[in-house]
Scaffold this active site. Structure first.
Site, PDB file in Angstrom:
ATOM      1  N   ASP A  81     -22.590  -3.837 -19.671  1.00 28.85           N
ATOM      2  CA  ASP A  81     -21.729  -4.720 -20.415  1.00 28.85           C
ATOM      3  C   ASP A  81     -22.253  -6.292 -19.960  1.00 28.85           C
ATOM      4  O   ASP A  81     -22.671  -6.458 -19.136  1.00 28.85           O
ATOM      5  CB  ASP A  81     -20.163  -4.530 -20.390  1.00 28.85           C
ATOM      6  CG  ASP A  81     -19.414  -4.997 -21.547  1.00 28.85           C
ATOM      7  OD1 ASP A  81     -18.234  -4.870 -21.053  1.00 28.85           O
ATOM      8  OD2 ASP A  81     -19.787  -5.600 -22.209  1.00 28.85           O
ATOM      9  N   ASP A 118     -16.823   4.500 -23.680  1.00 31.90           N
ATOM     10  CA  ASP A 118     -16.909   4.286 -22.222  1.00 31.90           C
ATOM     11  C   ASP A 118     -15.554   4.142 -21.814  1.00 31.90           C
ATOM     12  O   ASP A 118     -14.655   3.522 -22.447  1.00 31.90           O
ATOM     13  CB  ASP A 118     -17.830   3.010 -21.728  1.00 31.90           C
ATOM     14  CG  ASP A 118     -16.931   1.769 -21.723  1.00 31.90           C
ATOM     15  OD1 ASP A 118     -16.591   0.978 -22.829  1.00 31.90           O
ATOM     16  OD2 ASP A 118     -16.433   1.422 -20.592  1.00 31.90           O
TER      17      ASP A 118
HETATM   18  C1  LIG Z   1     -10.213  -0.897 -21.528  1.00 37.63           C
HETATM   19  N1  LIG Z   1     -10.313  -1.462 -22.751  1.00 37.63           N
HETATM   20  C2  LIG Z   1     -11.398  -2.127 -23.318  1.00 37.63           C
HETATM   21  N2  LIG Z   1     -12.450  -2.537 -22.592  1.00 37.63           N
HETATM   22  C3  LIG Z   1     -13.378  -3.198 -23.021  1.00 37.63           C
HETATM   23  C4  LIG Z   1     -14.595  -3.780 -22.775  1.00 37.63           C
HETATM   24  C5  LIG Z   1     -15.298  -3.524 -21.471  1.00 37.63           C
HETATM   25  C6  LIG Z   1     -15.748  -2.127 -21.709  1.00 37.63           C
HETATM   26  N3  LIG Z   1     -16.300  -1.335 -20.460  1.00 37.63           N
HETATM   27  C7  LIG Z   1     -17.421  -1.911 -19.844  1.00 37.63           C
HETATM   28  C8  LIG Z   1     -17.585  -1.828 -18.449  1.00 37.63           C
HETATM   29  C9  LIG Z   1     -18.638  -1.579 -17.892  1.00 37.63           C
HETATM   30  C10 LIG Z   1     -18.943  -1.402 -16.621  1.00 37.63           C
HETATM   31  C11 LIG Z   1     -17.794  -1.591 -15.636  1.00 37.63           C
HETATM   32  C12 LIG Z   1     -16.593  -1.763 -16.182  1.00 37.63           C
HETATM   33  C13 LIG Z   1     -16.411  -1.856 -17.386  1.00 37.63           C
HETATM   34  C14 LIG Z   1     -15.227  -4.820 -23.687  1.00 37.63           C
HETATM   35  N4  LIG Z   1     -16.197  -5.285 -23.354  1.00 37.63           N
HETATM   36  C15 LIG Z   1     -16.882  -6.234 -24.295  1.00 37.63           C
HETATM   37  N5  LIG Z   1     -18.067  -7.040 -23.850  1.00 37.63           N
HETATM   38  N6  LIG Z   1     -16.193  -6.565 -25.305  1.00 37.63           N
HETATM   39  C16 LIG Z   1     -15.102  -6.181 -25.828  1.00 37.63           C
HETATM   40  O1  LIG Z   1     -14.629  -6.459 -26.799  1.00 37.63           O
HETATM   41  C17 LIG Z   1     -14.469  -5.161 -24.937  1.00 37.63           C
HETATM   42  C18 LIG Z   1     -13.159  -4.570 -25.095  1.00 37.63           C
HETATM   43  C19 LIG Z   1     -12.713  -3.613 -24.491  1.00 37.63           C
HETATM   44  N7  LIG Z   1     -11.367  -3.201 -24.379  1.00 37.63           N
END
Ligand SMILES: CNc1nc2c(CCNCc3ccccc3)c3nc(N)[nH]c(=O)c3cc2[nH]1
Length: 372
Positions: free
Chosen positions: A92, A266
Site C-alpha cells: 500500500d 485485504d
Molecule cells: C480498514 N479499512 C480500510 N483500509 C483501507 C486502506 C488500507 C488497506 N490496507 C493496507 C495495509 C497494508 C499493509 C499494512 C496495513 C494495511 C486504504 N488504502 C489506500 N491506499 N486507500 C484507501 O482508500 C484505503 C481505504 C481503506 N479502508
C-alpha cells in the site's frame, strides 16, 4: 498497459474466478491477502502463512519507510528476501496509514508531511516518493498514492480528495514507468457519492492501470452503503482487469463483495481478532475469552485440516487467551487465516461450478446456526 496476465477462468453472475500471473507466482482470485504491516504477518512465520493458502501478502510504505527504512530493505535484497516470502507482495502507498496513524500531518496538493508515530521525526510522502519506495521494496503490485477520507464527510471534501487522488494517480503512473513483471493499481475514490465514484473510475480507466482498487470504503460506513458503492463502481471498470476492495473485511463482507465483482481483499480482521482471542469458524465467530469455553473439550472445528483449529480444545485456547500466553495469539491467528483462505478457496470452486449463490447461502447459514 500491463503485461501481467489476469486469466478469468469462470464467471457466475458478477462474481469471477481466475488468476493474476506474476514472475514470482500467481494470485488465485477471489483472493484474501494477509496484512504484513512491519514485514511480518503478526504471530506467523512466512512458510506458515503460505501453508494456509495465501498467494500474496501486503506490505506498507508508511511502516517500512519509518522502520527499517526503504533504502535499507533495498540494500538487504528487497522485501521478499528480507521477510523470506518469495511469492507476490502488494504494497500500500502509505497515504491511508499517514492519515490514520501519524500525528501532526500537513496535506497539500503535492503530498503530505507528517511526524512518525514511532519517534516524532518529520517525513514527507509524494506520489513520486511513494512509488520509489515501493520500487525499493520490490513490490509486485504497487498502489498509487491517494487520499482517503473518513465517512461521513461533506460532499465538497469527498470531491476534493477524489480529484486530488486522480492528479496523484497520473503522477504515480508517470513515476512508475513500465517495469517488467510489475503491476500498478489505481484507486477509485468518491466516498458514498455515486456520481463521484463513477467519475473517479472512468478517469482512472482513461489513465490506464493494470488493476483497479476501490478505496475510500470500510471507513465507518454501514455495509449496505459499501455494497451500494460497489454496485456503482465495478460496472465502470474493465472486466478483464482485477478489482481490489481495500481494507475489507469480515467473512460476510467478502462473500457479498465477491458477488458484486470484487477479486482481491485485504483486512487486519483475521490477524487482529486472533491476537484478541477471537476465532472465525464455520459456525460463526467465537470469543475464546468467554467463560463458556472454560470446560469445553472440543476443538474449534474437528473437521478443519488446520492443526490450530483441529488439535487444541476450546478450554485450552480459553486458558491461553486468559493467561495472555503468546501461543494463544499464534494458534488463533493461524486458525483465522486458514479459515479466510478456505472461505476464498470455496468461493473460487463455487464460481467455477456456477453455484456461488448457493455457496454463500450455505456458508452464511452455518454462521447463523452458531455453535454445535
Ligand atoms: C480498514 N479499512 C480500510 N483500509 C483501507 C486502506 C488500507 C488497506 N490496507 C493496507 C495495509 C497494508 C499493509 C499494512 C496495513 C494495511 C486504504 N488504502 C489506500 N491506499 N486507500 C484507501 O482508500 C484505503 C481505504 C481503506 N479502508
Amino acid at each position: 498497459m500491463s503485461e501481467i496476465p489476469f486469466r478469468i477462468a469462470a464467471t457466475d453472475g458478477a462474481a469471477r474466478t481466475g488468476a493474476l500471473v506474476f514472475p514470482r507466482g500467481e494470485i488465485r482470485t477471489p483472493a484474501f491477502m494477509p496484512v504484513g504491516t512491519a514485514a511480518t504477518v503478526k504471530a506467523m512465520y512466512a512458510g506458515q502463512v503460505r501453508e494456509t493458502g495465501a498467494d500474496v501478502v501486503l506490505g506498507n510504505v508508511y511502516h517500512l519507510m519509518l522502520r527499517p527504512g526503504a533504502e535499507r530493505v533495498a540494500e538487504l535484497g528487497g522485501l521478499h528476501r528480507f521477510m523470506n516470502w518469495p511469492h507476490p507482495i502488494l504494497t500500500d502507498s502509505g497515504g491511508f496509514q499517514v492519515m490514520s496513524l501519524s500525528s501532526l500531518r500537513k496535506l497539500d496538493k503535492d503530498g503530505v508531511t507528517f511526524k512518525s508515530h514511532i519517534d516524532g521525526s518529520t517525513h514527507r510522502l509524494t506520489p513520486e516518493r511513494s512509488v520509489e519506495i515501493q520500487r525499493l521494496l520490490g513490490a509486485d503490485v504497487t498502489m498509487q498514492f491517494d487520499e482517503c477520507v473518513r465517512l461521513p464527510a461533506p460532499p465538497a471534501e469527498v470531491e476534493r480528495a477524489m480529484r486530488l487522488s486522480l492528479a496523484w494517480a497520473e503522477r504515480s503512473k508517470a513515476a512508475f514507468g513500465t517495469p517488467q513483471g510489475r503491476a500498478l493499481f489505481g484507486i477509485v475514490q468518491g466516498g458514498d457519492a455515486p456520481d463521484l465514484r463513477k467519475a473517479s473510475a472512468r478517469a482512472l480507466v482513461d489513465i490506464g492501470f493494470d488493476g483497479y482498487a476501490i478505496g475510500g470504503l470500510a471507513v465507518g460506513e454501514p455495509q449496505h452503503v459499501m455494497l451500494a458503492m460497489l454496485e456503482e463502481t465495478t460496472p465502470e471498470l474493465p472486466a478483464g482487469r482485477p478489482r481490489y476492495l481495500m481494507g475489507v473485511g469480515s467473512p460476510d463482507d467478502l462473500l457479498k463483495s465477491v458477488a458484486r465483482g470484487v477479486d482481491m481483499f485485504d483486512c487486519v480482521m483475521p490477524t487482529r481478532a486472533g491476537r484478541h482471542g477471537q476465532a472465525f469458524t464455520r459456525f460463526g465467530k467465537l470469543n475464546l475469552k468467554n467463560a463458556r469455553h472454560a470446560d469445553d473439550p472440543r476443538p474449534l472445528d474437528p473437521e478443519s485440516p488446520c492443526p490450530a483449529a483441529r488439535d487444541y480444545s476450546r478450554a485450552y485456547l480459553h486458558h491461553l487467551v486468559k493467561s495472555g500466553e503468546i501461543l494463544g495469539m499464534m494458534l488463533l491467528t493461524w486458525a483465522n487465516l486458514d479459515y479466510y483462505q478456505r472461505l476464498m478457496e470455496g468461493a473460487r470452486a463455487a464460481i467455477a461450478a456456477g453455484r456461488f449463490a448457493d455457496y454463500a447461502a450455505e456458508t452464511t447459514a452455518g454462521w447463523e446456526a452458531g455453535d454445535r
